[in-house]
Scaffold this motif. Structure first.
Motif, PDB file in Angstrom:
ATOM      1  N   LYS A  30      10.008  -0.035  -4.192  1.00 47.85           N
ATOM      2  CA  LYS A  30       9.216   1.143  -4.546  1.00 47.85           C
ATOM      3  C   LYS A  30      10.025   2.417  -4.317  1.00 47.85           C
ATOM      4  CE  LYS A  30       4.836  -1.105  -3.296  1.00 47.85           C
ATOM      5  NZ  LYS A  30       5.397  -2.428  -2.991  1.00 47.85           N
ATOM      6  N   GLU A  31       9.847   3.379  -5.216  1.00 46.43           N
ATOM      7  CA  GLU A  31      10.488   4.690  -5.083  1.00 46.43           C
ATOM      8  C   GLU A  31       9.526   5.759  -5.584  1.00 46.43           C
ATOM      9  OE1 GLU A  31      14.481   5.213  -6.508  1.00 46.43           O
ATOM     10  OE2 GLU A  31      14.926   3.061  -6.346  1.00 46.43           O
ATOM     11  N   PHE A  32       9.672   6.965  -5.053  1.00 46.68           N
ATOM     12  CA  PHE A  32       8.804   8.073  -5.482  1.00 46.68           C
ATOM     13  C   PHE A  32       8.920   8.315  -6.983  1.00 46.68           C
ATOM     14  CE2 PHE A  32       9.639   9.275  -0.960  1.00 46.68           C
ATOM     15  CZ  PHE A  32       8.329   9.238  -0.520  1.00 46.68           C
ATOM     16  N   ARG A  33      10.137   8.254  -7.506  1.00 45.34           N
ATOM     17  CA  ARG A  33      10.356   8.606  -8.916  1.00 45.34           C
ATOM     18  C   ARG A  33       9.676   7.640  -9.877  1.00 45.34           C
ATOM     19  NH1 ARG A  33      14.969   5.709 -11.098  1.00 45.34           N
ATOM     20  NH2 ARG A  33      15.905   4.375  -9.508  1.00 45.34           N
ATOM     21  N   PHE A  34       9.372   6.434  -9.425  1.00 44.60           N
ATOM     22  CA  PHE A  34       8.751   5.454 -10.312  1.00 44.60           C
ATOM     23  C   PHE A  34       7.374   5.908 -10.786  1.00 44.60           C
ATOM     24  CE2 PHE A  34      11.249   1.618  -8.383  1.00 44.60           C
ATOM     25  CZ  PHE A  34      12.400   2.107  -8.986  1.00 44.60           C
ATOM     26  N   ILE A  35       6.644   6.634  -9.920  1.00 41.36           N
ATOM     27  CA  ILE A  35       5.299   7.071 -10.318  1.00 41.36           C
ATOM     28  C   ILE A  35       5.273   8.528 -10.793  1.00 41.36           C
ATOM     29  CG2 ILE A  35       4.062   5.369  -8.933  1.00 41.36           C
ATOM     30  CD1 ILE A  35       3.629   7.553  -6.806  1.00 41.36           C
ATOM     31  N   TYR A  36       6.438   9.092 -11.034  1.00 33.94           N
ATOM     32  CA  TYR A  36       6.508  10.454 -11.580  1.00 33.94           C
ATOM     33  C   TYR A  36       5.721  10.602 -12.890  1.00 33.94           C
ATOM     34  CZ  TYR A  36       8.743  14.767 -13.341  1.00 33.94           C
ATOM     35  OH  TYR A  36       8.975  16.011 -13.846  1.00 33.94           O
ATOM     36  N   HIS A  80       0.808  -1.229   0.000  1.00 32.50           N
ATOM     37  CA  HIS A  80       0.000   0.000   0.000  1.00 32.50           C
ATOM     38  C   HIS A  80       0.839   1.276   0.000  1.00 32.50           C
ATOM     39  CE1 HIS A  80       1.085   0.491   4.247  1.00 32.50           C
ATOM     40  NE2 HIS A  80       0.789  -0.794   4.419  1.00 32.50           N
ATOM     41  N   TRP A  81       2.154   1.150  -0.079  1.00 31.66           N
ATOM     42  CA  TRP A  81       3.042   2.303   0.103  1.00 31.66           C
ATOM     43  C   TRP A  81       2.740   3.436  -0.873  1.00 31.66           C
ATOM     44  CZ3 TRP A  81       6.943   4.899  -2.634  1.00 31.66           C
ATOM     45  CH2 TRP A  81       7.784   5.704  -1.867  1.00 31.66           C
ATOM     46  N   TYR A  82       2.471   3.122  -2.147  1.00 31.53           N
ATOM     47  CA  TYR A  82       2.203   4.178  -3.132  1.00 31.53           C
ATOM     48  C   TYR A  82       0.910   4.925  -2.821  1.00 31.53           C
ATOM     49  CZ  TYR A  82       6.007   2.835  -6.263  1.00 31.53           C
ATOM     50  OH  TYR A  82       7.247   2.588  -6.803  1.00 31.53           O
ATOM     51  N   THR A 132      -1.661   2.498 -12.987  1.00 30.59           N
ATOM     52  CA  THR A 132      -0.206   2.567 -12.821  1.00 30.59           C
ATOM     53  C   THR A 132       0.202   2.330 -11.366  1.00 30.59           C
ATOM     54  OG1 THR A 132      -0.043   4.141 -14.657  1.00 30.59           O
ATOM     55  CG2 THR A 132       1.845   4.013 -13.170  1.00 30.59           C
ATOM     56  N   VAL A 133      -0.493   2.993 -10.450  1.00 26.93           N
ATOM     57  CA  VAL A 133      -0.173   2.844  -9.033  1.00 26.93           C
ATOM     58  C   VAL A 133      -0.447   1.407  -8.571  1.00 26.93           C
ATOM     59  CG1 VAL A 133      -0.728   3.630  -6.702  1.00 26.93           C
ATOM     60  CG2 VAL A 133      -0.589   5.286  -8.564  1.00 26.93           C
ATOM     61  N   LEU A 134      -1.513   0.805  -9.064  1.00 25.36           N
ATOM     62  CA  LEU A 134      -1.830  -0.585  -8.714  1.00 25.36           C
ATOM     63  C   LEU A 134      -0.745  -1.543  -9.205  1.00 25.36           C
ATOM     64  CD1 LEU A 134      -5.689  -0.849  -9.349  1.00 25.36           C
ATOM     65  CD2 LEU A 134      -4.512  -1.168  -7.175  1.00 25.36           C
ATOM     66  N   VAL A 135      -0.312  -1.364 -10.455  1.00 25.11           N
ATOM     67  CA  VAL A 135       0.717  -2.248 -11.018  1.00 25.11           C
ATOM     68  C   VAL A 135       2.022  -2.115 -10.239  1.00 25.11           C
ATOM     69  CG1 VAL A 135       2.163  -2.693 -13.040  1.00 25.11           C
ATOM     70  CG2 VAL A 135      -0.279  -2.311 -13.328  1.00 25.11           C
ATOM     71  N   TYR A 136       2.437  -0.876  -9.982  1.00 20.35           N
ATOM     72  CA  TYR A 136       3.670  -0.661  -9.232  1.00 20.35           C
ATOM     73  C   TYR A 136       3.563  -1.184  -7.795  1.00 20.35           C
ATOM     74  CZ  TYR A 136       6.313   2.097 -12.623  1.00 20.35           C
ATOM     75  OH  TYR A 136       7.044   2.491 -13.711  1.00 20.35           O
ATOM     76  N   SER A 137       2.343  -1.212  -7.267  1.00 22.88           N
ATOM     77  CA  SER A 137       2.149  -1.692  -5.893  1.00 22.88           C
ATOM     78  C   SER A 137       2.412  -3.188  -5.771  1.00 22.88           C
ATOM     79  CB  SER A 137       0.732  -1.379  -5.414  1.00 22.88           C
ATOM     80  OG  SER A 137       0.538   0.018  -5.317  1.00 22.88           O
ATOM     81  N   THR A 138       2.345  -3.923  -6.883  1.00 22.98           N
ATOM     82  CA  THR A 138       2.602  -5.364  -6.840  1.00 22.98           C
ATOM     83  C   THR A 138       4.092  -5.675  -6.739  1.00 22.98           C
ATOM     84  OG1 THR A 138       2.708  -5.548  -9.261  1.00 22.98           O
ATOM     85  CG2 THR A 138       0.539  -5.801  -8.230  1.00 22.98           C
ATOM     86  N   LEU A 139       4.946  -4.685  -7.029  1.00 22.90           N
ATOM     87  CA  LEU A 139       6.393  -4.876  -6.939  1.00 22.90           C
ATOM     88  C   LEU A 139       6.882  -4.454  -5.560  1.00 22.90           C
ATOM     89  CD1 LEU A 139       7.399  -3.419 -10.428  1.00 22.90           C
ATOM     90  CD2 LEU A 139       6.996  -5.817  -9.823  1.00 22.90           C
TER      91      LEU A 139
END
Length: 408
Positions: free
Chosen positions: A219-225, A170-172, A209-216
């Protein structure tokens, strides 16, 4: 050193203008100005847009592609152009495809000439992009390599990114997106409620996008830039409809983002760049051939030859991920930090092996002070890094020079 940053800044400015033009075409000049204002006020945009990261280029190409995207109900757009820009972004960073999956799928559903879209646009663009990428990688690697597939294997299938840290799923949602939006968050939520139905595809791209990245795990802030421009559209839409409160809201956004933008952009964690000027000075004297700089920091803390530009002997602590599957694998940096003094005495058992310069964070100084004194090192520079030291990262960076060498 400055040319890449200036080039990135020019591209970022051009992307901001394209975002303004897009919203002006879709809505009107007033809404476009509000979106443009929100984009320029964003502290994270200030912090990231001129940094030479693949995430930054991914974000800029996303804006360029969005300006060519055939949004439902709009007569604008060019399938070939936006697909080509997406393809270029994927070559630079394969994750660029993630926010575009719902957008491309939506375009396919609304496109009446589906066969033409696939045969005349998708396939030619895909073949040219993959072919060009293969040829470039063949030249540099000396063998046929599909780096996009390797990227997928490393980060998704093998999930080796966790080697560099992991966060809860849930970090993102709880930290990542709220932090990069900052005080724009309530405007984003308000804009999502107000925006017409045809713009829901933008919100879908953000959520997807946030859901897909949440499966990894990593995590970093720049990934969802790359989703930030989509968010700014809703923020601007909200600001435009505040009417009597618009000026007050705009002032709030500007003032609340100004301090974090200036602090993170000019002060916070700047030491790892500033210390490179001390290293570059070694290029300008006759001792260059004798110099040996050892950077004893968490790996990748500083730039390397991109900021030195001379054949100076340098070394930093390595932290390559384990590709062999050994459970007991420990990288060089972790081995060093488990016992810095013991590691240094073992690694430099002979005085002829000693570096001429040591660079490290202030938190390490006390632990290796006996090594520094015994081997004849003296501190020659102190560089500020951060007001918030954590773990292996200190508030300052120290430059030490061996007394018996390099004295001039």
């Amino acid at each position: 050193i400055w040319v890449p940053r200036l080039a990135q800044a020019v591209l970022a400015a051009f992307a901001d203008v394209k975002l303004y033009s897009l919203v002006r075409h879709l809505e009107n000049a007033e809404t476009a100005k509000c979106v443009y204002f929100c984009q320029l006020c964003s502290w994270f945009t200030w912090y990231s847009c001129t940094r030479t990261l693949t995430n930054t280029m991914e974000t800029l190409l996303t804006i360029f592609a969005l300006s060519c995207y055939p949004i439902k109900g709009s007569k604008m757009g060019s399938s070939c152009k936006y697909l080509a820009l997406i393809a270029l972004a994927i070559v630079i960073r394969p994750t660029a495809i993630i926010p575009w999956i719902p957008l491309v799928f939506s375009h396919f559903l609304q496109e009446q000439r589906k066969a033409v879209l696939i045969l005349h646009n998708c396939i030619p663009v895909g073949l040219v992009t993959v072919g060009t990428s293969l040829i470039i990688d063949r030249v540099f690697f000396g063998e046929w390599v599909l780096v996009q597939l390797n990227f997928l294997k490393f980060n998704v299938l093998q999930n080796l990114g966790t080697f560099y840290g992991s966060h809860p799923w849930h970090w993102y949602f709880t930290q990542g997106l709220p932090v990069i939006l900052g005080t724009h968050l309530p405007f984003f939520i308000h804009g999502c409620v107000l925006a017409p139905k045809r713009y829901r595809i933008f919100l879908m791209a953000v959520i997807w996008t946030v859901l897909v990245y949440s499966t990894l795990s990593h995590k970093e802030f720049r990934f969802i830039y790359p989703v930030l421009p989509f968010c700014m559209f809703f923020c601007g839409y909200s600001l435009k409809h505040l009417k009597a409160w618009k000026k007050s809201a705009a002032s709030f956004l500007l003032l609340s983002n100004l301090l974090p933008a200036l602090y993170t952009g000019l002060i916070h964690q700047r030491g790892t760049l500033d210390v490179m000027s001390h290293i570059r000075q070694l290029c300008n004297n006759s001792y260059q051939s004798q110099a040996f700089v050892f950077i004893m920091m968490p790996c990748h803390s500083t730039p390397f030859y991109s900021h030195v530009h001379c054949p100076l002997k340098m070394r930093f602590l390595q932290c390559p991920p384990d590709l062999t599957g050994k459970e007991s694998y420990i990288d060089e940096a972790d081995v060093f930090y488990s016992n810095p003094l013991g590691w240094l005495n073992k690694e430099f058992y002979n005085d002829t092996l000693l570096p001429s310069h040591l660079i490290f964070f202030s938190v390490l100084e006390e632990e290796i002070s006996s090594f520094l004194a015994l081997r004849g090192y003296e501190r020659t520079a102190t560089v500020f890094h951060t007001h918030v030291p954590q773990g292996r990262v200190g508030s300052h960076i120290y430059v030490y020079r061996k007394k018996t060498e390099m004295n001039h």
